[in-house]
Design a protein around this motif. Structure first.
Motif, PDB file in Angstrom:
ATOM      1  N   TRP A 154      -7.137 -16.200 -27.658  1.00 20.70           N
ATOM      2  CA  TRP A 154      -7.438 -16.022 -29.083  1.00 20.70           C
ATOM      3  C   TRP A 154      -6.231 -16.417 -29.944  1.00 20.70           C
ATOM      4  N   LEU A 155      -5.607 -17.532 -29.586  1.00 23.45           N
ATOM      5  CA  LEU A 155      -4.476 -18.067 -30.346  1.00 23.45           C
ATOM      6  C   LEU A 155      -4.768 -19.512 -30.728  1.00 23.45           C
ATOM      7  N   ARG A 156      -4.044 -20.019 -31.705  1.00 24.53           N
ATOM      8  CA  ARG A 156      -4.264 -21.387 -32.181  1.00 24.53           C
ATOM      9  C   ARG A 156      -3.024 -22.235 -31.939  1.00 24.53           C
ATOM     10  N   ARG A 157      -3.262 -23.474 -31.438  1.00 28.42           N
ATOM     11  CA  ARG A 157      -2.156 -24.405 -31.237  1.00 28.42           C
ATOM     12  C   ARG A 157      -1.522 -24.732 -32.591  1.00 28.42           C
ATOM     13  N   GLY A 158      -0.224 -24.734 -32.607  1.00 28.58           N
ATOM     14  CA  GLY A 158       0.500 -25.007 -33.850  1.00 28.58           C
ATOM     15  C   GLY A 158       0.865 -23.755 -34.606  1.00 28.58           C
ATOM     16  N   VAL A 159       0.103 -22.687 -34.375  1.00 28.58           N
ATOM     17  CA  VAL A 159       0.421 -21.403 -35.022  1.00 28.58           C
ATOM     18  C   VAL A 159       1.195 -20.514 -34.060  1.00 28.58           C
ATOM     19  N   ALA A 160       0.757 -20.470 -32.809  1.00 32.39           N
ATOM     20  CA  ALA A 160       1.441 -19.681 -31.788  1.00 32.39           C
ATOM     21  C   ALA A 160       2.101 -20.630 -30.793  1.00 32.39           C
ATOM     22  N   LYS A 161       3.374 -20.387 -30.538  1.00 30.65           N
ATOM     23  CA  LYS A 161       4.108 -21.222 -29.581  1.00 30.65           C
ATOM     24  C   LYS A 161       3.920 -20.663 -28.173  1.00 30.65           C
ATOM     25  N   PRO A 162       3.659 -21.545 -27.182  1.00 29.60           N
ATOM     26  CA  PRO A 162       3.485 -21.057 -25.813  1.00 29.60           C
ATOM     27  C   PRO A 162       4.713 -20.310 -25.310  1.00 29.60           C
ATOM     28  N   SER A 163       4.513 -19.129 -24.775  1.00 33.57           N
ATOM     29  CA  SER A 163       5.605 -18.324 -24.215  1.00 33.57           C
ATOM     30  C   SER A 163       5.007 -17.272 -23.298  1.00 33.57           C
ATOM     31  N   PHE A 164       5.804 -16.845 -22.340  1.00 29.29           N
ATOM     32  CA  PHE A 164       5.335 -15.776 -21.480  1.00 29.29           C
ATOM     33  C   PHE A 164       5.214 -14.470 -22.243  1.00 29.29           C
ATOM     34  N   ARG A 165       6.057 -14.290 -23.227  1.00 26.45           N
ATOM     35  CA  ARG A 165       5.961 -13.081 -24.045  1.00 26.45           C
ATOM     36  C   ARG A 165       4.598 -13.019 -24.739  1.00 26.45           C
TER      37      ARG A 165
END
Length: 723
Positions: A182-193
């Motif tokens: 439920w995240l959007r590319r460009g808004v949320a950066k990929p991370s394990f956190r």
């Protein structure tokens, strides 16, 4: 030899390769899975399986472990070496339920493991969803050729992927993984956190440990999987299957960790549905016997630990068969459902069922339908024994109220037996047995009541001692007799034989049911002299009829376990035939299938000795035991008798019809004659006729007759009645 059953119609069938050396298992698979839209391909051993797999390339394999020549583990390893065999699901099956077999199966490359005997309906669901899960992986492999096609494939398959560059510490998420989080590319950066924030709190520590283990573990362990959940923004959760693998550079240093996340929520739900079928009665929704037994076992352990009492109520509906026969099975089913609802209302009632509030202990396994019209209720904790009696009275009052079903006002009453634990049983089997015994005491006493096992125990014991004492003198007092139930040749309608059935008319007790006295005879060893008397009397009577010019018939005599176990059975039979003068071809001996399986090698030897005399041999109650056809082929038998439990509902229950058809087909493949017992309706006879069953016996033609009535029947019909 192998057999392929395909379908050229418009419906695309899932191809399942069934590998089993037991022809019965393959026949059952063909019948059951064929009805579930599977195309069944059969192989009788591992070598045939390898050839068929390469030629046909099935969608899934159902593979037996225990086969001669090449066992299932080796076959599985060989299949995985085929280019087309790396992704095909393989479900291994065995009659043994031990951890070592499970471990060997997975080491050999099995997708999953199941134990025999099967519930075929549940197995069909399992196979279908294994194929679906396999299809996800195959679809991904195929669609990885281009980025756009991969994106579509991941969306369709609900599969996301990620990649972690260990040198740059950069992380990549696929579009589908963003969607699952439920995240959007460009808004949320990929991370394990960010990923871990979507995990339930209780799963985060274990997930981090798994990732760290992948990164820092030994090289041969750098591949693994983890099943966990993902929280959704709408409050729901996804069940996902997480797979990851570590890749290395030319120097052997870990450089990339790559993973996939598959949404298996629907698969999990399907597994829950399968679990529902496995543990709950499909008609009433109550727990079935297995689930109830586990719940009782848990309650007994808890009662022992904390020192309190518990109880089991065993219910049987009075005169249910009469309602079924009069108003039909549909009304009967509705009645069972209403009884289940009333029992549930009692247990789930807002007030207490047994003196103290009961709701805190409620679960779905406190009430069960054991089968037919038998129900059980578990009271996991009671303060005193009278609480169980109070519960039984409430059940009597509730079920005894008028029930209106489809315009019919029906009154049905229960007979209830009560067993208290730990007083009336050290384990589940003894507890249920004693509750059942108490219920039958109520039946004998007039029905529509309840009884504690403690009150009925002495009466039952006294009755048993009386039966044993009087039975010891039954032969000398000439109280035993033989009744004869005609056996009919279905194609011609002729009387071709009769089964000898023992009866006991005690001078002190009156007529005693064989169901009551034969188990006592077996337990005390009296069955051996009684069985010899029956054999001699039946042979003498048939010889007398033969000498009087009546149509020649074959007499079928049941052999007890004790008689069969004796090494001298062939000598006894030979002696009786010599004394009575009955031709050997006029005698048939019936042996139960479980009797043969107790000692296969000994059974083969005994049967061959009898066969050398020219005796006809039949397996009685076939289908109720668990014999393997690989053994059955070793027995020199002539006939199979289908148990009445299958015939009773052969025209109304598809499963009983399928089993009956399979037994007839299997017997004919082995060159055996088939006789069906318990035929009571014209529709049952017609079913047997249509499926080429040769012989029958049952109340539809005749009840068991005394010798004079049987003689009169033979004279009046001259062996050729019309059925």
């Amino acid at each position: 030899m192998q057999k392929i059953q395909m379908n050229s119609g418009a419906i695309k069938l899932t191809r399942v390769l069934v590998v089993d050396d037991d022809i019965t298992a393959r026949l059952m698979a063909r019948q059951a899975l064929g009805k579930e839209n599977f195309a069944v391909i059969e192989a009788e051993d591992g070598f045939a399986a390898l050839a068929l797999f390469e030629a046909v390339q099935p969608d899934i394999v159902l593979l037996d472990v225990e086969m001669p020549g090449m066992n299932g583990f080796e076959v599985c390893r060989q299949l995985r070496r085929f280019p087309c065999g790396k992704l095909v699901p393989i479900l291994m099956a065995t009659g043994q339920d031990d951890l070592d077999s499970v471990r060997q199966a997975y080491e050999a490359g099995a997708t999953d493991f199941v134990t025999k005997p099967f519930n075929w309906k549940i197995l069909a669901h399992r196979l279908r969803y294994m194929v679906r899960a396999s299809d996800i992986t195959e679809q991904l492999e195929e669609l990885q050729k281009s980025e756009s096609r991969l994106g579509n494939a991941q969306r369709i398959a609900r599969l996301g992927n990620w990649e972690w560059d260990l040198k740059s510490n950069e992380i990549y998420w696929s579009e589908q993984l963003y969607h699952m989080l439920w995240l959007r590319r460009g808004v949320a950066k990929p991370s394990f956190r960010g990923f871990i924030s979507r995990l339930p709190h209780g799963e985060r520590k274990d997930f981090m440990g798994w990732i760290q283990g992948l990164r820092h573990g030994a090289k041969e362990e750098q591949r693994g999987g983890w099943n966990h959940s993902l929280n959704q923004a709408d409050g729901s959760r996804l069940n996902v299957q997480h797979q990851a693998e570590v890749f290395y550079d030319e120097n052997g240093a870990a450089k990339v960790v790559s993973g996939t996340v598959v949404d298996v929520t629907e698969l999990t739900q399907a597994q829950d549905q399968i679990l529902q079928l496995a543990h709950f009665d499909s008609l009433t929704g109550l727990a079935n016997r297995n689930a109830f037994r586990k719940r009782v076992e848990l309650a007994m352990e808890r009662a022992k630990q904390y020192g309190h009492l518990g109880a089991v109520l065993f219910l049987d509906l009075d005169n249910f068969k009469r309602i079924n026969d009069t108003l039909g099975h549909s009304i009967g089913d509705q009645l069972l459902q209403e009884v289940a609802r009333r029992l549930t209302d009692i247990v789930r009632g807002s007030d207490s069922i047994c003196g103290t509030n009961f709701n805190h202990a409620i679960d779905d396994n406190l009430i069960s339908r054991l089968g037919g019209d038998e129900f059980t209720v578990l009271l996991p904790e009671i303060g005193k024994i009278k609480d169980a009696e109070h519960a039984a009275r409430r059940v009597l009052n509730s079920i005894g109220d008028i029930i209106n079903l489809s315009g019919h006002d029906i009154v049905v009453t229960p007979s209830i037996g009560i067993a208290i634990f730990p007083h009336h049983g050290e384990n589940v089997d003894s507890l249920l047995k004693n509750a059942d015994a108490a219920m039958y005491y109520v039946k004998r006493a007039g029905k529509n009541d309840y009884e504690l096992f403690v009150n009925s125990m002495n009466v039952v014991a006294k009755r048993r001692l009386e039966l044993e004492s009087f039975l010891r003198h039954a032969i000398d007092n000439k109280e035993l007799s033989v009744n004869y139930q005609p056996q009919i040749d279905i194609p011609t309608g002729r009387i071709i034989g009769a089964e000898a059935l023992l009866r006991w008319n005690s001078a002190e007790l009156g007529m005693v049911s064989p169901v009551e006295f034969i188990p006592i005879a077996e337990e005390t060893g009296l069955i051996s002299p009684i069985g010899e008397w029956v054999l001699r009397e039946a042979c003498r009577q048939v010889k007398e009829w033969r000498d009087d010019g009546l149509p020649e018939i074959q007499i079928a005599v049941n052999i007890s376990v004790q008689q069969f176990a004796k090494q001298s059975l062939d000598k006894l039979v030979s002696k009786v035939l010599l004394e009575t003068g009955l031709p050997v071809h006029c005698l048939e001996l019936e042996i139960t299938e479980n009797m043969l399986m107790d000692d296969v090698e000994g059974a083969v030897e005994t049967l061959h000795k009898l066969k050398d005399l020219g005796i006809n041999l039949a397996i009685d109650d076939f289908g109720t035991g668990y014999s393997s056809l690989s053994y059955l082929k070793r027995f020199p038998i002539d006939k199979l008798k289908i148990d009445r439990s299958f015939i009773t509902y052969v025209t109304t229950e598809p499963s009983d019809a399928a089993v009956t058809q399979a037994i007839i087909s299997m017997a004919h493949n082995l060159g055996l004659t088939v006789i069906a017992e318990g035929v009571e309706e014209a529709s049952q006879l017609e079913f047997l006729r249509q499926h080429h069953c040769e012989e029958m016996q049952g109340y539809y033609f005749s009840r068991p007759l005394i010798a004079s009535d049987m003689e009169a029947l033979l004279r009046s019909h001259k062996g050729s009645p019309k059925i």
